[in-house]
Design a protein around this motif. Structure first.
Motif, short mmCIF file in Angstrom:
data_model
loop_
_atom_site.label_atom_id
_atom_site.label_comp_id
_atom_site.label_asym_id
_atom_site.label_seq_id
_atom_site.Cartn_x
_atom_site.Cartn_y
_atom_site.Cartn_z
N ASP A 5 4.86 0.88 14.71
CA ASP A 5 4.72 -0.11 13.65
C ASP A 5 3.29 -0.20 13.13
OD1 ASP A 5 7.38 -0.70 13.80
OD2 ASP A 5 7.12 -2.50 14.99
N ALA A 6 2.47 0.80 13.42
CA ALA A 6 1.09 0.82 12.94
C ALA A 6 1.03 1.44 11.55
CB ALA A 6 0.21 1.60 13.91
N ALA A 7 0.00 1.09 10.80
CA ALA A 7 -0.19 1.65 9.46
C ALA A 7 -1.65 2.06 9.31
CB ALA A 7 0.18 0.62 8.40
N THR A 8 -1.91 2.99 8.39
CA THR A 8 -3.26 3.48 8.14
C THR A 8 -3.64 3.19 6.70
OG1 THR A 8 -2.91 5.26 9.72
CG2 THR A 8 -4.71 5.54 8.18
N LEU A 9 -4.86 2.72 6.50
CA LEU A 9 -5.38 2.47 5.16
C LEU A 9 -5.74 3.81 4.52
CD1 LEU A 9 -6.29 0.21 3.20
CD2 LEU A 9 -8.55 0.37 4.24
N SER A 10 -5.18 4.09 3.35
CA SER A 10 -5.42 5.37 2.68
C SER A 10 -6.76 5.36 1.95
CB SER A 10 -4.31 5.66 1.67
OG SER A 10 -4.47 4.87 0.51
N SER A 11 -7.15 6.51 1.43
CA SER A 11 -8.41 6.61 0.68
C SER A 11 -8.34 5.80 -0.62
CB SER A 11 -8.72 8.08 0.36
OG SER A 11 -7.68 8.63 -0.42
N LYS A 12 -7.13 5.44 -1.06
CA LYS A 12 -6.97 4.59 -2.24
C LYS A 12 -6.79 3.12 -1.85
CE LYS A 12 -4.86 8.10 -5.14
NZ LYS A 12 -3.73 8.43 -6.00
N PHE A 13 -7.10 2.80 -0.58
CA PHE A 13 -7.00 1.45 -0.04
C PHE A 13 -5.58 0.91 -0.11
CE2 PHE A 13 -11.41 2.04 -1.21
CZ PHE A 13 -12.04 1.70 -0.03
N GLN A 14 -4.59 1.76 0.17
CA GLN A 14 -3.19 1.36 0.21
C GLN A 14 -2.68 1.47 1.63
OE1 GLN A 14 -1.69 4.26 -2.55
NE2 GLN A 14 -1.88 2.88 -4.28
N ILE A 15 -1.72 0.60 1.96
CA ILE A 15 -1.07 0.63 3.27
C ILE A 15 0.43 0.68 3.04
CG2 ILE A 15 -0.58 -0.70 5.36
CD1 ILE A 15 -3.38 -1.84 5.18
N SER A 16 1.10 1.57 3.75
CA SER A 16 2.56 1.62 3.72
C SER A 16 3.09 0.78 4.86
CB SER A 16 3.07 3.05 3.87
OG SER A 16 2.72 3.81 2.74
N PRO A 18 5.65 -0.09 7.58
CA PRO A 18 6.65 0.70 8.30
C PRO A 18 8.08 0.30 7.95
CG PRO A 18 4.90 0.04 9.78
CD PRO A 18 4.68 -0.70 8.49
N ALA A 19 8.98 1.28 7.93
CA ALA A 19 10.37 1.06 7.54
C ALA A 19 11.05 0.02 8.43
CB ALA A 19 11.14 2.38 7.58
N SER A 20 10.74 0.01 9.70
CA SER A 20 11.38 -0.95 10.61
C SER A 20 11.05 -2.39 10.21
CB SER A 20 10.96 -0.69 12.05
OG SER A 20 9.55 -0.82 12.19
N ILE A 21 9.84 -2.62 9.76
CA ILE A 21 9.43 -3.97 9.33
C ILE A 21 10.08 -4.30 7.98
CG2 ILE A 21 7.46 -5.39 8.64
CD1 ILE A 21 6.41 -4.58 11.21
N ARG A 22 10.02 -3.35 7.03
CA ARG A 22 10.63 -3.59 5.70
C ARG A 22 12.11 -3.92 5.83
NH1 ARG A 22 8.18 1.52 4.37
NH2 ARG A 22 10.28 2.34 4.24
N SER A 23 12.82 -3.17 6.63
CA SER A 23 14.27 -3.39 6.73
C SER A 23 14.58 -4.69 7.47
CB SER A 23 14.97 -2.20 7.39
OG SER A 23 14.50 -2.03 8.71
N SER A 24 13.81 -5.02 8.51
CA SER A 24 14.10 -6.25 9.24
C SER A 24 13.81 -7.49 8.39
CB SER A 24 13.30 -6.31 10.55
OG SER A 24 11.92 -6.47 10.29
N ARG A 25 12.87 -7.39 7.46
CA ARG A 25 12.52 -8.52 6.58
C ARG A 25 13.27 -8.46 5.25
NH1 ARG A 25 10.58 -10.08 10.84
NH2 ARG A 25 8.38 -10.32 11.24
N LYS A 26 14.01 -7.37 5.03
CA LYS A 26 14.78 -7.18 3.79
C LYS A 26 13.88 -7.17 2.56
CE LYS A 26 19.12 -8.88 5.54
NZ LYS A 26 19.07 -9.63 6.73
N TRP A 27 12.68 -6.56 2.70
CA TRP A 27 11.77 -6.41 1.58
C TRP A 27 12.21 -5.23 0.73
CZ3 TRP A 27 6.84 -6.91 5.02
CH2 TRP A 27 6.63 -8.26 5.33
N GLN A 28 12.06 -5.36 -0.58
CA GLN A 28 12.48 -4.34 -1.52
C GLN A 28 11.28 -3.82 -2.31
OE1 GLN A 28 15.69 -3.26 -1.71
NE2 GLN A 28 16.02 -4.61 0.05
N PRO A 29 11.40 -2.62 -2.90
CA PRO A 29 10.33 -2.12 -3.77
C PRO A 29 10.06 -3.12 -4.89
CG PRO A 29 11.91 -0.38 -3.34
CD PRO A 29 12.50 -1.66 -2.78
N GLY A 30 8.80 -3.33 -5.20
CA GLY A 30 8.43 -4.28 -6.25
C GLY A 30 8.22 -5.69 -5.74
#
Length: 72
Positions: A5-16, A18-30
């Protein structure tokens, strides 16, 4: 936090998130988030859509409601 469940800050300062967190919280794109600085980190809080709030205050007590007119 498990390593999966760890994430890395990209060179564009973005973080993805993790799918397990998105699905458990029912977060959607946008999905919109408020980012709140907290104790050396940040907290992501989903911002509800207006449609999701419709009817959420049903039954609220409006007695002694204070509006802007009584501030002057």
């Amino acid at each position: 936090m498990p390593p999966s469940d760890a994430a890395t800050l990209s060179s564009k300062f973005q973080i993805s998130i993790p799918a397990s967190i998105r699905s458990s919280r029912k977060w959607q794109p946008g999905q919109k988030f408020a980012i709140i600085p907290k104790d050396g980190g940040v907290m992501l809080v989903p911002v509800p859509r207006r449609d999701d709030l419709a009817g959420s205050m049903r039954g609220a007590n409006t007695e002694n409601y204070r509006d802007r007119n009584d501030r002057y």
